[in-house]
Design a protein around this motif. Structure first.
Motif, PDB file in Angstrom:
ATOM      1  N   LYS A   1       2.859  -3.252  -6.873  1.00 49.00           N
ATOM      2  CA  LYS A   1       3.494  -4.571  -6.978  1.00 49.00           C
ATOM      3  C   LYS A   1       4.794  -4.420  -7.760  1.00 49.00           C
ATOM      4  O   LYS A   1       4.779  -4.094  -8.946  1.00 49.00           O
ATOM      5  CB  LYS A   1       2.558  -5.567  -7.665  1.00 49.00           C
ATOM      6  CG  LYS A   1       3.057  -7.000  -7.641  1.00 49.00           C
ATOM      7  CD  LYS A   1       2.007  -7.934  -8.222  1.00 49.00           C
ATOM      8  CE  LYS A   1       2.475  -9.375  -8.186  1.00 49.00           C
ATOM      9  NZ  LYS A   1       1.444 -10.292  -8.759  1.00 49.00           N
TER      10      LYS A   1
ATOM     11  N   ASP B   1      -2.719   0.129  -4.309  1.00 50.03           N
ATOM     12  CA  ASP B   1      -1.841  -1.039  -4.279  1.00 50.03           C
ATOM     13  C   ASP B   1      -0.700  -0.910  -5.290  1.00 50.03           C
ATOM     14  O   ASP B   1      -0.881  -0.377  -6.394  1.00 50.03           O
ATOM     15  CB  ASP B   1      -2.643  -2.307  -4.588  1.00 50.03           C
ATOM     16  CG  ASP B   1      -3.713  -2.588  -3.543  1.00 50.03           C
ATOM     17  OD1 ASP B   1      -3.449  -2.320  -2.358  1.00 50.03           O
ATOM     18  OD2 ASP B   1      -4.797  -3.070  -3.912  1.00 50.03           O
TER      19      ASP B   1
ATOM     20  N   LYS C   1       0.837  -1.198   0.000  1.00 52.85           N
ATOM     21  CA  LYS C   1       0.000   0.000   0.000  1.00 52.85           C
ATOM     22  C   LYS C   1       0.877   1.256   0.000  1.00 52.85           C
ATOM     23  O   LYS C   1       1.869   1.318   0.730  1.00 52.85           O
ATOM     24  CB  LYS C   1      -0.902   0.033   1.238  1.00 52.85           C
ATOM     25  CG  LYS C   1      -1.836  -1.144   1.379  1.00 52.85           C
ATOM     26  CD  LYS C   1      -2.971  -1.078   0.388  1.00 52.85           C
ATOM     27  CE  LYS C   1      -3.978  -2.205   0.638  1.00 52.85           C
ATOM     28  NZ  LYS C   1      -5.081  -2.194  -0.343  1.00 52.85           N
TER      29      LYS C   1
ATOM     30  N   GLY D   1      -3.392  -3.713  -8.576  1.00 55.95           N
ATOM     31  CA  GLY D   1      -4.393  -3.944  -7.539  1.00 55.95           C
ATOM     32  C   GLY D   1      -5.454  -2.856  -7.595  1.00 55.95           C
ATOM     33  O   GLY D   1      -5.776  -2.364  -8.673  1.00 55.95           O
TER      34      GLY D   1
END
Length: 217
Positions: free
Chosen positions: A67, A65, A50, A73
Motif C-alpha cells: 500500500k 500486499d 500484489k 495487508g
C-alpha cells in the motif's frame, strides 16, 4: 515588422518518455541500482497491490500486499537458508505500514516460534510462544514481553498460571509442581513468590512426590 510566435502543435518528446516511465498497474520485474527487484502492481510509481520484493544483499523476499510503497495487508517474509540455498519462511501474517500488525506466525533462527497478535512489529495481544527448551507460554503480550494473564508450561509439565509483567511472574498466580504433587498459590513479584500457601495437589499420582505430605493446619 514584429515576429509572431505560434505555440507548438506537438509536445516535447520527453513528455511522452516521462509518461511511459511512470509505473502504474501490473508491471514486469523492475530492477533497482542495488540489484533489488520487484514484480507486481504499482500506483503512481509506488508499490501498491500484489507484489514480490527481492532484497539482493539482505537475501530476503516479501510476497504479498502493498500500500503506497509499504508492506500493508497479508504477506510472507522469507530469508535464504545458507545450507539448503532455499528460501525459508520467517513470518506469515498481516502487516501495516511496513511492520507486523494483526495476526501472524513467526519462526526464529533458534527454532522458537510465535503465533498470535502483533502491533508495531512487536508481539502484543494474545499469543502462544514455543521456546527452544520445550517450554510453552500461552497468554497476553505487550511490547514483545508476556504481560497480563498467561500460562507457562515447562518441559517437565510443571506450569504457572497467573499474572505477568515485563516478562516475569507478577501478581496473583498458581504454580503447579506436578512432578512433586504440590501447588503453590499466592502473590508474585518480579518472578519471586512473596506470600501464599503450599498444599499437596495430586501427590498420589506424582512421579516424584515429596517424602512426607504437607501436614494440615
Amino acid at each position: 515588422m514584429p515576429i509572431i510566435k505560434y505555440p507548438r502543435t506537438t509536445e516535447p518528446l520527453w513528455h511522452e518518455w516521462d509518461r511511459k516511465a511512470q509505473k502504474c498497474g501490473l508491471r514486469h520485474t523492475i530492477f533497482a541500482a542495488n540489484k533489488d527487484q520487484y514484480t507486481g502492481e504499482w500506483l503512481d510509481n509506488l508499490k501498491h497491490g500484489k507484489g514480490t520484493q527481492v532484497w539482493k544483499h539482505r537475501r530476503a523476499v516479501y510476497s504479498g500486499d502493498w500500500k503506497f510503497g509499504k508492506r500493508d495487508g497479508y504477506g510472507s517474509y522469507s530469508i535464504l537458508d545458507p545450507v539448503t540455498e532455499d528460501y525459508k519462511k520467517v513470518y506469515i501474517g498481516w502487516w501495516k505500514n511496513n511492520k507486523k500488525c494483526g495476526y501472524g506466525m513467526m519462526h526464529y533462527p533458534s527454532g522458537e516460534s510465535y503465533e498470535g497478535e502483533w502491533s508495531e512489529g512487536l508481539r502484543s495481544g494474545w499469543g502462544r510462544m514455543h521456546y527452544w527448551d520445550g517450554s510453552i507460554y500461552d497468554g497476553q503480550w505487550l511490547e514483545d514481553q508476556p504481560n497480563g494473564q498467561g500460562m507457562l508450561r515447562l518441559p517437565n509439565e510443571n506450569r504457572y498460571e497467573g499474572g505477568w509483567k515485563d516478562g516475569k511472574k507478577h501478581g496473583l498466580g498458581k504454580f503447579f509442581y506436578l512432578d512433586k504433587g504440590q501447588l503453590f498459590e499466592g502473590i508474585w513479584a518480579v518472578d519471586i513468590p512473596k506470600c501464599g500457601i503450599l498444599i499437596d495437589f495430586g501427590r498420589d499420582e506424582a512421579p516424584n512426590p515429596t517424602r512426607y505430605p504437607i501436614p494440615k493446619v
